[in-house]
Design a protein around this motif. Structure first.
Motif, short mmCIF file in Angstrom:
data_model
loop_
_atom_site.label_atom_id
_atom_site.label_comp_id
_atom_site.label_asym_id
_atom_site.label_seq_id
_atom_site.Cartn_x
_atom_site.Cartn_y
_atom_site.Cartn_z
N TRP A 184 0.85 -1.18 0.00
CA TRP A 184 0.00 0.00 0.00
C TRP A 184 0.89 1.23 0.00
CZ3 TRP A 184 -5.49 0.27 1.80
CH2 TRP A 184 -6.11 -1.00 1.81
N ILE A 185 0.56 2.21 -0.84
CA ILE A 185 1.29 3.46 -0.86
C ILE A 185 0.38 4.56 -0.35
CG2 ILE A 185 2.35 5.22 -2.34
CD1 ILE A 185 3.45 3.00 -4.07
N LEU A 194 1.35 9.22 -7.00
CA LEU A 194 0.33 8.49 -7.76
C LEU A 194 0.93 7.78 -8.97
CD1 LEU A 194 -2.75 10.89 -7.54
CD2 LEU A 194 -2.21 8.86 -6.17
N ARG A 195 2.03 8.30 -9.49
CA ARG A 195 2.73 7.59 -10.56
C ARG A 195 3.32 6.28 -10.02
NH1 ARG A 195 4.60 10.01 -15.24
NH2 ARG A 195 4.32 12.05 -14.24
N LEU A 196 3.85 6.32 -8.79
CA LEU A 196 4.38 5.10 -8.16
C LEU A 196 3.26 4.12 -7.86
CD1 LEU A 196 6.93 6.73 -5.69
CD2 LEU A 196 7.49 5.38 -7.72
N ALA A 201 1.97 -0.34 -6.82
CA ALA A 201 1.17 -0.60 -5.62
C ALA A 201 0.01 -1.55 -5.88
CB ALA A 201 0.63 0.71 -5.05
N ASP A 202 -0.32 -2.30 -4.85
CA ASP A 202 -1.56 -3.08 -4.84
C ASP A 202 -2.72 -2.23 -4.34
OD1 ASP A 202 -0.46 -5.87 -5.43
OD2 ASP A 202 0.79 -5.23 -3.76
N ALA A 203 -2.40 -1.20 -3.56
CA ALA A 203 -3.43 -0.35 -2.98
C ALA A 203 -2.84 1.01 -2.67
CB ALA A 203 -4.00 -0.98 -1.70
N CYS A 204 -3.71 2.00 -2.53
CA CYS A 204 -3.27 3.34 -2.15
C CYS A 204 -4.21 3.90 -1.10
CB CYS A 204 -3.22 4.26 -3.36
SG CYS A 204 -4.82 4.54 -4.17
N ASN A 205 -3.68 4.85 -0.33
CA ASN A 205 -4.52 5.60 0.59
C ASN A 205 -4.35 7.08 0.28
OD1 ASN A 205 -4.91 7.18 3.38
ND2 ASN A 205 -6.20 5.34 3.38
N LEU A 206 -5.44 7.74 -0.06
CA LEU A 206 -5.39 9.11 -0.53
C LEU A 206 -5.59 10.14 0.57
CD1 LEU A 206 -7.50 8.59 -3.77
CD2 LEU A 206 -5.02 8.64 -3.57
N HIS A 224 -2.33 7.90 -15.11
CA HIS A 224 -1.03 7.25 -14.95
C HIS A 224 -1.12 5.77 -15.32
CE1 HIS A 224 1.05 10.66 -13.41
NE2 HIS A 224 0.46 10.70 -12.23
N CYS A 225 -2.21 5.11 -14.90
CA CYS A 225 -2.39 3.70 -15.24
C CYS A 225 -2.51 3.50 -16.74
CB CYS A 225 -3.63 3.15 -14.53
SG CYS A 225 -3.46 2.90 -12.75
N ASP A 226 -3.29 4.35 -17.40
CA ASP A 226 -3.48 4.23 -18.84
C ASP A 226 -2.15 4.40 -19.57
OD1 ASP A 226 -6.17 3.86 -18.44
OD2 ASP A 226 -6.73 5.93 -18.95
N ARG A 227 -1.32 5.28 -19.06
CA ARG A 227 -0.05 5.58 -19.72
C ARG A 227 0.88 4.37 -19.75
NH1 ARG A 227 0.93 9.85 -16.86
NH2 ARG A 227 -0.36 11.14 -18.21
N ILE A 228 0.82 3.53 -18.71
CA ILE A 228 1.73 2.37 -18.66
C ILE A 228 1.00 1.05 -18.92
CG2 ILE A 228 3.30 3.55 -17.06
CD1 ILE A 228 2.12 1.79 -14.82
#
Length: 331
Positions: A184-185, A194-196, A201-206, A224-228
């Motif tokens: 989790w990031i 958010l790029r990382l 990451a499997d999960a994020c906390n905003l 960011h997801c679409d880009r990679i």
């Protein structure tokens, strides 16, 4: 995705064990909350990675996050245990990966590893960690995220960055169940964090717990997801709030009296949000009112909510009220 909930254990950092005099009893109060969550619908229990109290430094107890993580994993049977979030500057990434893999096994595969860049300058300098300007701190964080991600998955990792260098450290056992430890990031920085998340990451906390912020940050994450070529749907999206559910029509001051202990209403509010991003809401209200707010967060795009309930070390009633009256409504 299924909507899931986690709860912060009272660890002392937010002055939430001060009404208990004996440090052993303080630790047991933290454990008792985790065990109560273990018997309910909660998915996880969370700890802060901080060494001493906020909003001001005091001589009150604060239990170290990773020792407590291991202890809670052994003292529970079902819930996952995580850190919101591990401060990157406090442990070298290869060591952190080793600690996390060990804890994951100790808990039978129930660890969440949270990682963030760190922000509490006074604490860094108090414990002898060199405080660096934001750009350098974020660069070190980016290297650490990549390293931990790889050490959870790869047998041979050679890495030579500007901040960290490793030469094939042996991270065994990697896992209790053959799958990588969930990473989790924490954070919502649009250019780095958010790029990382998108890449590793499997999960994020905003953080923040505000619908308008969630929408904005998730749109950035999606780009960011679409880009990679990452599937946006494979990332768990979480936020955090402080909340204290009370009976419908109850007087908030009277209903929170036991939880407040020695604190007046203003101090109670301050301690409940200490350490959170600015403007993070602290909700005191009926289960219906809190459920309505939470519904707006889920509509904004999160699928995981982590809740801090002030005073839960002294009174489990709001924890049970949340579990019985709020969580079922989200499902």
């Amino acid at each position: 995705m299924t909507k899931r909930f986690g709860i912060f254990a009272p660890q002392g950092w937010r002055l939430d064990l001060t009404e208990i005099a004996d440090p052993v009893e303080q630790y047991e109060a933290m454990t008792a909350v985790a065990q109560a969550a273990d018997r309910g619908p909660w998915d996880s229990v969370w700890l802060f990675d901080h060494m001493h109290t906020v909003p001001e430094v005091t001589r009150e107890s604060t239990f170290e996050a990773w020792i407590s993580t291991a202890g809670l994993l052994r003292d529970t049977r079902r819930v996952r245990v995580g850190q919101m979030v591990t401060c990157n500057g406090y442990r070298a990434p290869a060591l952190l990966a080793k600690m996390a893999s060990t804890a994951h096994v100790a808990g039978g595969g129930r660890l969440y590893t949270g990682l963030g860049a760190g922000w509490y300058e006074q604490e860094w300098t108090a414990y002898g960690y060199p405080w660096r300007e934001t750009r350098e701190r974020m660069a070190a964080f980016a290297e650490s995220v990549e390293l931990v991600h790889r050490l959870f998955r790869e047998d041979k990792v050679a890495f030579r960055g500007a901040h960290y260098q490793v030469e094939n450290p042996v991270n065994e056992p990697k896992s209790a169940d053959g799958s990588p430890v969930p990473l989790w990031i924490g954070g919502a920085g649009e250019q780095v964090t958010l790029r990382l998340v998108a890449r590793y990451a499997d999960a994020c906390n905003l953080g923040r717990g505000k619908p308008e912020v969630i929408r904005q940050k998730l749109e950035v994450l999606r780009r960011h997801c679409d880009r990679i070529g990452r599937d946006f749907g494979t990332i768990t999206k979480s936020t955090s709030i402080s909340a204290f559910p009370i009976a419908g029509g109850a007087d908030p001051e009277r209903a929170t009296r036991k939880a407040r202990g020695r604190w007046d209403v203003d101090e109670f509010h301050t301690n409940a949000i200490a350490g959170s991003p600015p403007d993070t809401p602290f909700l005191i209200g009926s289960s219906a009112e809190i459920t309505e707010w939470i519904g707006a967060l889920f509509e904004a795009g999160i699928d995981y909510l982590v809740v801090y309930i002030p005073g839960v070390a002294y009174d489990h009633e709001p924890l049970h009220r949340f579990a019985e009256e709020i969580i079922p409504q989200a499902w």
